[in-house]
Design an enzyme around this catalytic site. Sequence first.
Site, PDB file in Angstrom:
ATOM      1  CB  SER A   1      -0.962  -0.024   1.182  1.00 48.85           C
ATOM      2  OG  SER A   1      -1.969   0.952   1.038  1.00 48.85           O
TER       3      SER A   1
ATOM      4  CG  ASP B   1      -6.444  -3.469  -3.022  1.00 48.71           C
ATOM      5  OD1 ASP B   1      -7.252  -2.679  -2.493  1.00 48.71           O
ATOM      6  OD2 ASP B   1      -5.219  -3.430  -2.825  1.00 48.71           O
TER       7      ASP B   1
ATOM      8  CG  HIS C   1      -5.577  -2.606   0.674  1.00 51.15           C
ATOM      9  ND1 HIS C   1      -4.930  -2.065  -0.423  1.00 51.15           N
ATOM     10  CD2 HIS C   1      -5.022  -2.004   1.753  1.00 51.15           C
ATOM     11  CE1 HIS C   1      -4.048  -1.168  -0.023  1.00 51.15           C
ATOM     12  NE2 HIS C   1      -4.079  -1.113   1.294  1.00 51.15           N
TER      13      HIS C   1
END
Length: 566
Positions: free
Chosen positions: A209, A459, A497
């Site tokens: 991320s 995600d 995610h």
Amino acid sequence: MMTFTRGMAAATVLAFGAGLAHAAETEQPVETELAENCAGLVGVAIPAETIGLATSGGEVSTAELVAASGEGFASVPMHCLVGGNIHPHDPDAPDIRFNLALPASWNTKALMLGGGGFNGTTPNITGNLPAGPADQPLPLARGYAVFGSDSGHQANDLGSQDGSFALNEEAARNFGGDALKKTRDAAVFLIQRHYGVEKIDKTYFAGGSTGGREALAAITRWPDDWDGAVAWYPAWNDVAALLFGQRVSRALAEPGAYLDTPERQLIFDAALAACDGLDGVEDGLVSNQTLCNATFDPRTAEFEGKPVLCADGAASNMVCLTDAQVTALETMNTSARFNFPLASGETQYPGYNVWGSDLGITSREAAVQPIITFLALGTTQPKQPIARSTPYISLLLDQWIKYSVTRDPEFDSLTLDPENPGAWAMRISELSTLLDTRVDLAPFAENGGKLLLAHGLSDVLVSTRATQQYYLRLQYEMMPEKVDAFARYYEVPGYGHAISSDFNATWDSLSALENWVEKDEAPENQIVTDTVGVPGRTRPMCDYPAWPRYVGTGDINDAANFVCAN
């Protein structure tokens, strides 16, 4: 202090500096000597001239010998846990706080871990790297000196969603990437001093991320500093991603547009019914996501013989999606075009893979589900004041708009149009030079660096499609055969995610990176393992744009029965 040589390290001598040698001579217990050497780091100054960007130097504030703990692959070896501060050039800016774990048995290598969200806390340097394997030793147990920082500010009770630091320009630049160089240089100074070496053999970066963006930023801006990187679900075009998140947040804030768990379950089930078998087997995963995106339409889809869209688009007694809810989903699925120039050159963001993704189905019983919901659509609709229970991206955007863009804590963030921001366009463009990472890895590749990129197809916080664009641009800039010599990109069906209850991915990326950098063995036949959906289930890691297709026979939970199809 005697020198802890590379030869000694290679032989895995248990010593900090000359600790063990001295202990042997005096018959003093090794642990006592190690503890003294570790404690001796407290107060050690980090000269400003050893850091490649402007600071006021730094120092070690804490150092403690931590005994070995844990069992099996979760074991953490004896190490010296160091805490330190790097002081800013601007006296009004906060320090960069960092941690460094120095293992008793050092492998002569170092690993930096990236952060998440807006950072504000140091990563767990004694734990695993993103999506790290559960059946291999932790990086610290492999002998790595591991370090990371809070990126130059300390978060308030909003944690990784706290954006208030950006009122200070140096803190904002540190978050944008400057803290990576400062932290790396400070850690290298301490590692070399502690082990008595002039050079660290290999230095790697791993993050997901924001940490994935940091990995790409580090190897792009300072290619000489790094030998390799692992970047999971990287927010590399961060301003573009934030602008798209604002588009989604505003769409979900429209009257009747927010989806609760029954509607999230319905759209998941309908997409799965239409797309699960596109990879040759119905296994609860959408592997051929490209075909699914091209063919699934929530306005015409049916599930169990009933339309997904409510009759006349209005709410009814049965579970169905209203026109407003479908419109919000379509907004998430389609790309945004920015009708103003960004200095970084970005013009669009490609949308999320919504069909077949868990949007936060709170009725699921997996222990990880609350985290999935927190990172997806949350439990309440976006509205002012933005609550922590709203979608993760909504609160993140509220903080970014208030503190980075308008610098007005009272500003109504939902009023900002991300595609036509009016008076705020120039400021957003300026921020893009801090947060968006250019696609330029030629110097890194020329130095022998290697990159492993990976992203989960489910995600809905950072889009897999954006990582596809990064990789395709890299191929366009350098030609595919040159990219193939130093980079790989993999997509994982069902992985969201950082976490998933459909396919919670684990992969020994660090070993793959080590073998490529240190042995010139390019990644082949990489396997990703599920730890939650069907524990122990495996799939092949397919070089993009390939995806795993079932061969038609054999155990559907065994990667050996799948091929990578284009």
